[in-house]
Every structure is written in structure tokens, then in C-alpha cells.
Motif scaffolding. Sequence first.
Motif, PDB file in Angstrom:
ATOM      1  N   THR A  46       0.856  -1.181   0.000  1.00  0.00           N
ATOM      2  CA  THR A  46       0.000   0.000   0.000  1.00  0.00           C
ATOM      3  C   THR A  46       0.894   1.234   0.000  1.00  0.00           C
ATOM      4  OG1 THR A  46      -1.613  -1.192   1.349  1.00  0.00           O
ATOM      5  CG2 THR A  46      -1.861   1.188   1.248  1.00  0.00           C
ATOM      6  N   VAL A  47       0.504   2.259  -0.771  1.00  0.00           N
ATOM      7  CA  VAL A  47       1.230   3.527  -0.723  1.00  0.00           C
ATOM      8  C   VAL A  47       0.233   4.674  -0.645  1.00  0.00           C
ATOM      9  CG1 VAL A  47       3.165   2.587  -2.086  1.00  0.00           C
ATOM     10  CG2 VAL A  47       1.400   3.933  -3.232  1.00  0.00           C
ATOM     11  N   VAL A  48       0.651   5.732   0.021  1.00  0.00           N
ATOM     12  CA  VAL A  48      -0.122   6.971   0.022  1.00  0.00           C
ATOM     13  C   VAL A  48       0.598   7.943  -0.912  1.00  0.00           C
ATOM     14  CG1 VAL A  48      -1.069   8.858   1.390  1.00  0.00           C
ATOM     15  CG2 VAL A  48      -0.913   6.554   2.384  1.00  0.00           C
ATOM     16  N   ARG A  58      -4.497  16.504  -8.378  1.00  0.00           N
ATOM     17  CA  ARG A  58      -5.428  15.846  -9.317  1.00  0.00           C
ATOM     18  C   ARG A  58      -4.866  14.497  -9.750  1.00  0.00           C
ATOM     19  NH1 ARG A  58      -6.072  21.249 -12.693  1.00  0.00           N
ATOM     20  NH2 ARG A  58      -7.857  22.209 -11.648  1.00  0.00           N
ATOM     21  N   TRP A  59      -3.562  14.487 -10.031  1.00  0.00           N
ATOM     22  CA  TRP A  59      -2.914  13.246 -10.466  1.00  0.00           C
ATOM     23  C   TRP A  59      -2.973  12.184  -9.361  1.00  0.00           C
ATOM     24  CZ3 TRP A  59       1.118   9.939  -9.288  1.00  0.00           C
ATOM     25  CH2 TRP A  59       1.557   9.094 -10.329  1.00  0.00           C
ATOM     26  N   ALA A  60      -2.754  12.607  -8.122  1.00  0.00           N
ATOM     27  CA  ALA A  60      -2.820  11.678  -6.982  1.00  0.00           C
ATOM     28  C   ALA A  60      -4.211  11.058  -6.885  1.00  0.00           C
ATOM     29  CB  ALA A  60      -2.460  12.404  -5.686  1.00  0.00           C
ATOM     30  N   ALA A  61      -5.240  11.886  -7.018  1.00  0.00           N
ATOM     31  CA  ALA A  61      -6.619  11.394  -6.922  1.00  0.00           C
ATOM     32  C   ALA A  61      -6.933  10.414  -8.043  1.00  0.00           C
ATOM     33  CB  ALA A  61      -7.591  12.568  -6.945  1.00  0.00           C
ATOM     34  N   ALA A  64      -4.997   7.084  -7.424  1.00  0.00           N
ATOM     35  CA  ALA A  64      -5.626   6.285  -6.365  1.00  0.00           C
ATOM     36  C   ALA A  64      -6.908   5.630  -6.869  1.00  0.00           C
ATOM     37  CB  ALA A  64      -5.912   7.163  -5.154  1.00  0.00           C
ATOM     38  N   ALA A  65      -7.647   6.333  -7.728  1.00  0.00           N
ATOM     39  CA  ALA A  65      -8.887   5.771  -8.276  1.00  0.00           C
ATOM     40  C   ALA A  65      -8.594   4.561  -9.151  1.00  0.00           C
ATOM     41  CB  ALA A  65      -9.631   6.836  -9.069  1.00  0.00           C
ATOM     42  N   ALA A  66      -7.410   4.548  -9.765  1.00  0.00           N
ATOM     43  CA  ALA A  66      -7.066   3.493 -10.733  1.00  0.00           C
ATOM     44  C   ALA A  66      -6.373   2.290 -10.102  1.00  0.00           C
ATOM     45  CB  ALA A  66      -6.177   4.081 -11.827  1.00  0.00           C
ATOM     46  N   HIS A  67      -5.878   2.418  -8.874  1.00  0.00           N
ATOM     47  CA  HIS A  67      -5.085   1.338  -8.261  1.00  0.00           C
ATOM     48  C   HIS A  67      -5.550   1.074  -6.831  1.00  0.00           C
ATOM     49  CE1 HIS A  67      -2.109   1.456 -11.532  1.00  0.00           C
ATOM     50  NE2 HIS A  67      -2.268   2.762 -11.491  1.00  0.00           N
ATOM     51  N   ALA A  68      -5.913  -0.177  -6.559  1.00  0.00           N
ATOM     52  CA  ALA A  68      -6.426  -0.531  -5.229  1.00  0.00           C
ATOM     53  C   ALA A  68      -5.415  -0.272  -4.120  1.00  0.00           C
ATOM     54  CB  ALA A  68      -6.847  -1.998  -5.216  1.00  0.00           C
ATOM     55  N   GLY A  69      -4.128  -0.426  -4.411  1.00  0.00           N
ATOM     56  CA  GLY A  69      -3.103  -0.268  -3.378  1.00  0.00           C
ATOM     57  C   GLY A  69      -2.609   1.148  -3.195  1.00  0.00           C
ATOM     58  N   VAL A  70      -3.268   2.108  -3.851  1.00  0.00           N
ATOM     59  CA  VAL A  70      -2.843   3.508  -3.749  1.00  0.00           C
ATOM     60  C   VAL A  70      -3.962   4.341  -3.119  1.00  0.00           C
ATOM     61  CG1 VAL A  70      -2.050   5.557  -5.013  1.00  0.00           C
ATOM     62  CG2 VAL A  70      -1.396   3.267  -5.822  1.00  0.00           C
ATOM     63  N   HIS A  71      -3.604   5.111  -2.108  1.00  0.00           N
ATOM     64  CA  HIS A  71      -4.517   6.105  -1.530  1.00  0.00           C
ATOM     65  C   HIS A  71      -3.907   7.478  -1.793  1.00  0.00           C
ATOM     66  CE1 HIS A  71      -6.552   2.782   0.364  1.00  0.00           C
ATOM     67  NE2 HIS A  71      -5.424   2.403   0.931  1.00  0.00           N
ATOM     68  N   ALA A  72      -4.758   8.496  -1.891  1.00  0.00           N
ATOM     69  CA  ALA A  72      -4.269   9.827  -2.232  1.00  0.00           C
ATOM     70  C   ALA A  72      -4.371  10.781  -1.055  1.00  0.00           C
ATOM     71  CB  ALA A  72      -5.060  10.387  -3.413  1.00  0.00           C
ATOM     72  N   ALA A  73      -3.431  11.731  -1.037  1.00  0.00           N
ATOM     73  CA  ALA A  73      -3.542  12.921  -0.191  1.00  0.00           C
ATOM     74  C   ALA A  73      -3.374  14.121  -1.122  1.00  0.00           C
ATOM     75  CB  ALA A  73      -2.476  12.926   0.897  1.00  0.00           C
ATOM     76  N   PRO A 120     -13.776   9.767  -2.517  1.00  0.00           N
ATOM     77  CA  PRO A 120     -13.627   8.660  -1.563  1.00  0.00           C
ATOM     78  C   PRO A 120     -12.223   8.061  -1.492  1.00  0.00           C
ATOM     79  CG  PRO A 120     -14.945   8.002  -3.482  1.00  0.00           C
ATOM     80  CD  PRO A 120     -14.783   9.485  -3.555  1.00  0.00           C
ATOM     81  N   HIS A 121     -11.492   8.057  -2.601  1.00  0.00           N
ATOM     82  CA  HIS A 121     -10.152   7.439  -2.577  1.00  0.00           C
ATOM     83  C   HIS A 121      -9.078   8.423  -2.150  1.00  0.00           C
ATOM     84  CE1 HIS A 121     -11.780   8.400  -6.536  1.00  0.00           C
ATOM     85  NE2 HIS A 121     -10.679   9.103  -6.665  1.00  0.00           N
TER      86      HIS A 121
END
Length: 289
Positions: A46-48, A58-61, A64-73, A120-121
Motif C-alpha cells: 500500500t502507498v499513500v 489531481r494526479w494523486a486522486a 488512487a482511483a485506478a489502483h487498489a493499493g494507492v490512496h491519495a492525499a 472517496p479514494h
Amino acid sequence: MSAKDAPPPLPEPLLVEVADSHTHLDMQSGTVEEALVKAAAVGVTTVVQVGCDVKGSRWAAETAAAHAGVHAAVALHPNEAPRIVLGDPDGWSRQGAREGGGDAALDDALAEIDRLAALPHVRGVGETGLDFFRTGPEGVAAQERSFRAHIEIAKRHGKALVIHDREAHADVLRVLDEEGAPDRTVFHCYSGDAEMAEICAAKGYYMSFAGNVTFKNAQPLRDALAVAPLELVLVETDAPFLTPAPFRGRPNAPYLIPVTVRAMAEVRGIGENELAEAIAVNTARAFDY
């Protein structure tokens, strides 16, 4: 490619899966998929992904939407706020030279961070805070106004607050006290000493340690790690920066988390599995995933 630019080798995998609580995949070479596969191969599942400006957030969001193991800040970095307000004639940030847009431009950028924070992500609002290393007195007001706005956004959306604190410990703690910190507040790349760690512990703030905890001159960081409550400790790369010893100076990436985890376990005098288990639980609690 010289040895200095070559990516360090894969470390021995961790037996307990952990999260990299703070990384910048958009600043690393290779694709997101390559970075995630390499990281997962050593137990970093998992990565933030952390944004530093509107475009990066925007890129982070999206990532994260495209990869289950990625969350965004998502956020405006403390150094980004004065550039928006006062301009950036040298083009020091990745966006080239910019004219100052005044407070109205900062309000527009904050409105976009607010919009992204509702997704949400997106699990965190950050990295925000104060950085007195590069910003002179004229930029401090913009930084503080931006920081206060991010605190409000994090609280309203129920997201973690991710703090960048560089040479600004007392002021960061003051603003958090004045505004009231969100329930989940993370000091990214914790840079305080043991005394500050005790203040953070008393307030329930998470302390995320990066590769610089392995540097020879970083005894105050190791002293802080030694006194931080285990349930408030996280690990991060801040990649591509702060590559842990013995690879300092070479490009950092999430797959190097095990190097830092092992160094941290040594400081704590516990096994790496015990530390990894705590970190895994803490990161999921901090970012509510």
C-alpha cells in the motif's frame, strides 16, 4: 547511468506487509505499475500518493482511483502557497515561471483542493504545514493562511491531515492548537526531537519516519523514535527523496521501505515483524482505509 543514479537493489522482503505512508510516484522514474510491483515484491503493498500542488493533487486522486493499493492525499505544499500568491519568477517549482495571483489565486487553488478532498479514494489532506527553510518572512503569511484552510478542509471532510514541518516546529504546533487538529494528524517525515515527540504523543499525532532516520547525523530523530508510542509510528519513503543509508544520494522508491523498517526496529529494540505489524495497523487507522 552512473552507480550514483542507479536504483538500489531490492532488499530482503518483509514477512509482514506494510504501507509507505508518503510517496511521490509522479516524481519517480518508471511507471506507477512498475513501482507498485517492485514494492509488493518486498512486502510494501500500500502507498499513500501525496500531492504538492493542484496538478499533482489531481494526479494523486486519479492514480488512487485506478489502483487498489494507492490512496491519495491532496494539498498545496507550504512552499506552493507563497508562489501562488507572490509569484515564482525563477520557476523553482515544476510549473515554470509564474506571476503572483494574490489571495484570490490562493482561494481558487484551495477550492480545487477542497473539491478533491471530498473524493472517496482521497484519504488525506496534505502535505500542508509550514516550511521556513525556503520561505522568507514575506511568504509566511500565505503559508499560514493556506495551512489553516487545509486544517478546516481535512476536518470538514473527515480526512487525515498530513503535515510538512520544516524548521517550523513551534509554529506548526501553535496553529494546530489554535485551529484544533483533525482527529487524525500525521507529521510526515518527522523532523522534531524527543521532546517534541512527547508533545505529539500527548496530542495523539502520528509520527512518520523516513529514510533520514538512518543518516549518521540523525541521532535526534532516533531519540524521537525511541520515545514515540508504538501505536503512533508510521514509515514512509518521501521518494524520490531521503533514500536510506547505505543508498543515500541514489533515487528512493517505495520498495526501499524494508531498509528503513529494519533500522527503526533496531532503534526500538524490537523485531522487524512486530514493528511491521504495528506500522500496518497504524497506517490503516491514520488514513482510514
